[in-house]
Design a protein around this motif. Structure first.
Motif, PDB file in Angstrom:
ATOM      1  N   SER A 126       0.843  -1.192   0.000  1.00 43.73           N
ATOM      2  CA  SER A 126       0.000   0.000   0.000  1.00 43.73           C
ATOM      3  C   SER A 126       0.884   1.249   0.000  1.00 43.73           C
ATOM      4  O   SER A 126       2.057   1.182   0.344  1.00 43.73           O
ATOM      5  CB  SER A 126      -0.939   0.030   1.202  1.00 43.73           C
ATOM      6  OG  SER A 126      -0.211   0.118   2.410  1.00 43.73           O
ATOM      7  N   ASN A 143      -0.411   3.792  -8.991  1.00 48.51           N
ATOM      8  CA  ASN A 143       0.651   4.109  -8.013  1.00 48.51           C
ATOM      9  C   ASN A 143       1.485   5.312  -8.468  1.00 48.51           C
ATOM     10  O   ASN A 143       2.712   5.318  -8.352  1.00 48.51           O
ATOM     11  CB  ASN A 143       1.563   2.903  -7.783  1.00 48.51           C
ATOM     12  CG  ASN A 143       0.880   1.780  -7.020  1.00 48.51           C
ATOM     13  OD1 ASN A 143      -0.114   2.002  -6.333  1.00 48.51           O
ATOM     14  ND2 ASN A 143       1.392   0.580  -7.151  1.00 48.51           N
ATOM     15  N   SER A 192      -3.469   9.442   0.937  1.00 48.70           N
ATOM     16  CA  SER A 192      -4.116   8.376   0.179  1.00 48.70           C
ATOM     17  C   SER A 192      -5.590   8.686  -0.054  1.00 48.70           C
ATOM     18  O   SER A 192      -6.180   8.218  -1.031  1.00 48.70           O
ATOM     19  CB  SER A 192      -3.982   7.043   0.917  1.00 48.70           C
ATOM     20  OG  SER A 192      -4.537   7.138   2.225  1.00 48.70           O
ATOM     21  N   ARG A 241      -3.102  12.285  -7.709  1.00 47.66           N
ATOM     22  CA  ARG A 241      -2.569  10.922  -7.739  1.00 47.66           C
ATOM     23  C   ARG A 241      -3.568   9.980  -8.381  1.00 47.66           C
ATOM     24  O   ARG A 241      -4.783  10.207  -8.337  1.00 47.66           O
ATOM     25  CB  ARG A 241      -2.180  10.444  -6.337  1.00 47.66           C
ATOM     26  CG  ARG A 241      -3.314  10.345  -5.361  1.00 47.66           C
ATOM     27  CD  ARG A 241      -2.807  10.100  -3.935  1.00 47.66           C
ATOM     28  NE  ARG A 241      -2.339   8.737  -3.725  1.00 47.66           N
ATOM     29  CZ  ARG A 241      -1.721   8.327  -2.625  1.00 47.66           C
ATOM     30  NH1 ARG A 241      -1.465   9.194  -1.648  1.00 47.66           N
ATOM     31  NH2 ARG A 241      -1.346   7.060  -2.495  1.00 47.66           N
ATOM     32  N   ASP A 242      -3.024   8.921  -8.967  1.00 49.81           N
ATOM     33  CA  ASP A 242      -3.826   7.848  -9.530  1.00 49.81           C
ATOM     34  C   ASP A 242      -3.449   6.591  -8.754  1.00 49.81           C
ATOM     35  O   ASP A 242      -2.384   6.013  -8.995  1.00 49.81           O
ATOM     36  CB  ASP A 242      -3.528   7.683 -11.022  1.00 49.81           C
ATOM     37  CG  ASP A 242      -4.408   6.651 -11.692  1.00 49.81           C
ATOM     38  OD1 ASP A 242      -4.884   5.723 -11.007  1.00 49.81           O
ATOM     39  OD2 ASP A 242      -4.595   6.749 -12.910  1.00 49.81           O
ATOM     40  N   ASN A 243      -4.288   6.213  -7.819  1.00 41.91           N
ATOM     41  CA  ASN A 243      -3.944   5.090  -6.947  1.00 41.91           C
ATOM     42  C   ASN A 243      -3.849   3.772  -7.710  1.00 41.91           C
ATOM     43  O   ASN A 243      -3.074   2.888  -7.338  1.00 41.91           O
ATOM     44  CB  ASN A 243      -4.963   4.973  -5.817  1.00 41.91           C
ATOM     45  CG  ASN A 243      -4.875   6.119  -4.832  1.00 41.91           C
ATOM     46  OD1 ASN A 243      -3.796   6.689  -4.617  1.00 41.91           O
ATOM     47  ND2 ASN A 243      -5.989   6.487  -4.230  1.00 41.91           N
TER      48      ASN A 243
END
Length: 121
Positions: A30, A76, A53, A71-73
Motif C-alpha cells: 500500500s 501508483n 491516500s 494521484r492515480d492510486n
C-alpha cells in the motif's frame, strides 16, 4: 524492492507549464502519503506539495494557486501540474512516498532520483 521514478522535467520559459509524474513500482502492499519536494542550488530541500491516500492536499505558500498535486492510486502514480512557472521555481524536484512494501511489517519513506526543472526569463 520498491522504486520511484520521476519524469516530466525540462526547460520552460517563465509563465509556462510543466507536468511531473512519479510512478512507484515493485513489491508494494500500500501507499500512504505521496509528495513533491524541491532543492535549488545552495538551498535546503523543501516541501512543495503533498497528497494523502484519501486525496487531502497541502501546498507550500510559494506555489499555492499555481501548482496542483494529484494521484492515480490504480497506477501508483503522483503528478504535479505546474502552471505560471517562475525562475525561482528552478530546482531539482524529488518525489517522496510513504510505502508499505509487501512482506514488510511497517511502511517507510522512499525517494525518487529527482528531475530537473529550469525556468528561464
Amino acid at each position: 524492492q520498491v522504486h520511484l521514478v520521476e519524469s516530466g522535467g525540462g526547460l520552460v520559459q517563465a509563465g509556462g507549464s510543466l507536468r511531473l509524474s512519479c510512478a512507484a513500482s515493485g513489491s508494494i502492499f500500500s501507499i500512504n502519503a505521496m509528495g513533491w519536494y524541491r532543492q535549488a542550488p545552495g538551498k535546503q530541500r523543501e516541501l512543495v506539495a503533498i497528497i494523502t491516500s484519501g486525496g487531502t492536499t497541502n501546498y507550500a505558500d510559494s506555489v499555492k494557486g499555481r501548482f496542483t498535486i494529484s494521484r492515480d492510486n490504480a497506477k501508483n502514480t503522483v503528478y504535479l501540474q505546474m502552471n505560471s512557472l517562475k525562475p525561482e521555481d528552478t530546482a531539482v524536484y524529488f518525489c517522496k512516498a510513504d510505502i508499505h512494501p509487501r512482506f514488510s511489517v511497517t511502511s517507510r519513506y522512499f525517494w525518487g532520483q529527482g528531475t530537473q526543472v529550469t525556468v528561464s526569463l
